[in-house]
Scaffold this motif. Structure first.
Motif, mmCIF file in Angstrom:
data_model
loop_
_atom_site.group_PDB
_atom_site.id
_atom_site.type_symbol
_atom_site.label_atom_id
_atom_site.label_comp_id
_atom_site.label_asym_id
_atom_site.label_seq_id
_atom_site.Cartn_x
_atom_site.Cartn_y
_atom_site.Cartn_z
ATOM 1 N N ASP A 186 0.693 -1.024 -0.119
ATOM 2 C CA ASP A 186 0.063 0.027 -0.119
ATOM 3 C C ASP A 186 1.092 1.422 -0.234
ATOM 4 O O ASP A 186 1.986 1.252 0.393
ATOM 5 N N THR A 202 1.012 5.278 0.199
ATOM 6 C CA THR A 202 -0.218 6.773 0.447
ATOM 7 C C THR A 202 0.298 7.898 0.095
ATOM 8 O O THR A 202 1.346 7.867 0.733
ATOM 9 N N ALA A 241 3.567 7.280 2.587
ATOM 10 C CA ALA A 241 3.094 6.350 3.684
ATOM 11 C C ALA A 241 3.354 4.501 2.754
ATOM 12 O O ALA A 241 3.160 4.087 1.485
ATOM 13 N N ARG A 290 3.284 0.665 3.080
ATOM 14 C CA ARG A 290 3.194 -0.787 4.431
ATOM 15 C C ARG A 290 2.725 -1.617 3.549
ATOM 16 O O ARG A 290 2.102 -1.845 2.454
ATOM 17 N N ASN A 324 -4.393 -6.225 6.735
ATOM 18 C CA ASN A 324 -5.279 -5.099 7.596
ATOM 19 C C ASN A 324 -6.226 -5.486 9.099
ATOM 20 O O ASN A 324 -5.788 -5.032 10.234
ATOM 21 N N LEU A 362 -4.358 6.142 8.070
ATOM 22 C CA LEU A 362 -3.869 4.355 7.102
ATOM 23 C C LEU A 362 -4.783 3.586 7.764
ATOM 24 O O LEU A 362 -5.308 3.245 8.283
#
Length: 313
Positions: free
Chosen positions: A12, A14, A32, A34, A41, A284
C-alpha cells in the motif's frame, strides 16, 4: 489465535496532496508504505488490540520484498509464501482539501498451483492453534474457484469457524462452502446475488448456510442479518475521515469476539461498527483510534427500518 489468509496482498502506497485535480501535476511529501491487503489489515488491527494473530499470505518481486520487510517491522506474526509473480501495489491519493481518497488497486498476479498448495499447507499447519480463520480480500485474476471452498472446508473439518470478506462469485462460493460469517458491502452484495434489497440479499446468503452476514452500508452504518433478525447499528452523528480500512476493522472486531467464543449478533455488530468508525479516524488502513469505546457508547442499535436514512459513518 486468529488465523488470517490474504490471497491477494498489496504493497500500500499513500500520498497526501493539497487538492487532487485531474490532468494536473501534484507535489507531495514522502508517502507512507506498508504491507496491505484486507487480511493483513485485519491482522494488524487485531494484533494492536492485543489478540494473538498469525497472518498467512504471499510475497513476490521487489514489491514483495518491501511488503515482507514492512510486515516484519510491524510486529504482526506472519508466514509469507514466496511466489514468482510480483506482489501488487495499491495507490491511495488523499485530497486534503476535500477529505476524499482516490484509490487505484492493481489486480495482482495469480500464483501457480504449487504456490497455492504451499499456502494451503501453511494454513493446515496453523489450524490446530486457531480459534477462527479469516479469509479476506480479493482473489487475483485466474485464481482457482476451488481455493476458497478448500480453505473453508479444511477449517471446518478442524472445527474452526470461518469469516470471509470478499466479493463477486467468490462470495457465493464462500457461502456454499460453509463460511460462518460473511461481510460484504452493499455494492458487493448486489453484484454477487443480483438482489437489490439489502436484507433479501443477505438472507439469500443465510439460506446457503451462513450464520451471520455483517453488511456495510457506508454512510448508513452496518447491518447484522441472521435467519431470525436484522439489526442496524449507526452512530448518533456524522463522522468525517478516511474510510479506507473501515471494513477490515469491522472484520477484525468480529474475529476477536469469535476467538473469545462470542457469537451474539448484537455484540458483534456493536463492536464491528465501533471499530469501523474508529478506523475512519485514522490516516492509514490497519489502524483504529483508541477512542473506539466512546464510539461504541454512541451507537444507536435497533431493528432495521429501511425507511430511515441517517448519515453516521
Amino acid at each position: 489465535m486468529i488465523l488470517t489468509v490474504t490471497p491477494n496482498p498489496a504493497l500500500d502506497l499513500t500520498w497526501h496532496v493539497d487538492r487532487l485535480t485531474l490532468g494536473e501535476t501534484h507535489r507531495a511529501d514522502a508517502g507512507a508504505v506498508r504491507a496491505g491487503g484486507k487480511g493483513l489489515n485485519v491482522a494488524r488491527v487485531a494484533h494492536a488490540q492485543g489478540a494473538s494473530v498469525l497472518a498467512v499470505s504471499t510475497a513476490g518481486g521487489r514489491s514483495g520484498v518491501e511488503l515482507a520487510a514492512e510486515l516484519g517491522a510491524s510486529g504482526v506474526r506472519h508466514r509469507l509464501v514466496p511466489v514468482v509473480g510480483p506482489t501488487r501495489q495499491s495507490i491511495a491519493l488523499v485530497d486534503e482539501a476535500l477529505g476524499d481518497t482516490t484509490i487505484v488497486n492493481e489486480r495482482g498476479v495469480n500464483p501457480s498451483d504449487p504456490e497455492w498448495a504451499t499456502l494451503l499447507g501453511e494454513v493446515v499447519d496453523a489450524l490446530p492453534g486457531a480459534q477462527v480463520l479469516v479469509i479476506s480480500g480479493s482473489l487475483p485474476p485466474g485464481a482457482p474457484e476451488t481455493l476458497l471452498p478448500l480453505l473453508i472446508g479444511t477449517a471446518r473439518d478442524a472445527g474452526v469457524p470461518v469469516i470471509v470478506d470478499t466479493s463477486g462469485p467468490a462470495l457465493l462460493h464462500a457461502a456454499d462452502a460453509g463460511a460462518s460469517v460473511l461481510k460484504p458491502n452493499a455494492a458487493e452484495l448486489i453484484e454477487a446475488t443480483g438482489i437489490t434489497d439489502p436484507v433479501d440479499g443477505a438472507r439469500s446468503l443465510i439460506e446457503r448456510g451462513v450464520d451471520l452476514v455483517l453488511l456495510s452500508l457506508g454512510a448508513d452504518g452496518m447491518l447484522a442479518v441472521t435467519a431470525s433478525e436484522v439489526l442496524h447499528a449507526r452512530l448518533d452523528a456524522p463522522l468525517a475521515g478516511n474510510p479506507t480500512g473501515a471494513g477490515d476493522a469491522g472484520v477484525a472486531a468480529c474475529a476477536v469476539l469469535y476467538a473469545d467464543g462470542i457469537r451474539d449478533p448484537e455484540t458483534i455488530l456493536r463492536r464491528a461498527t465501533a471499530w469501523s468508525a474508529a478506523a475512519v479516524l485514522m490516516p492509514l488502513a490497519g489502524e483504529i483510534s483508541d477512542d473506539w469505546p466512546a464510539l461504541e457508547q454512541r451507537l444507536v442499535v435497533a431493528p432495521y427500518d429501511p425507511t430511515v436514512r441517517e448519515d453516521p459513518l
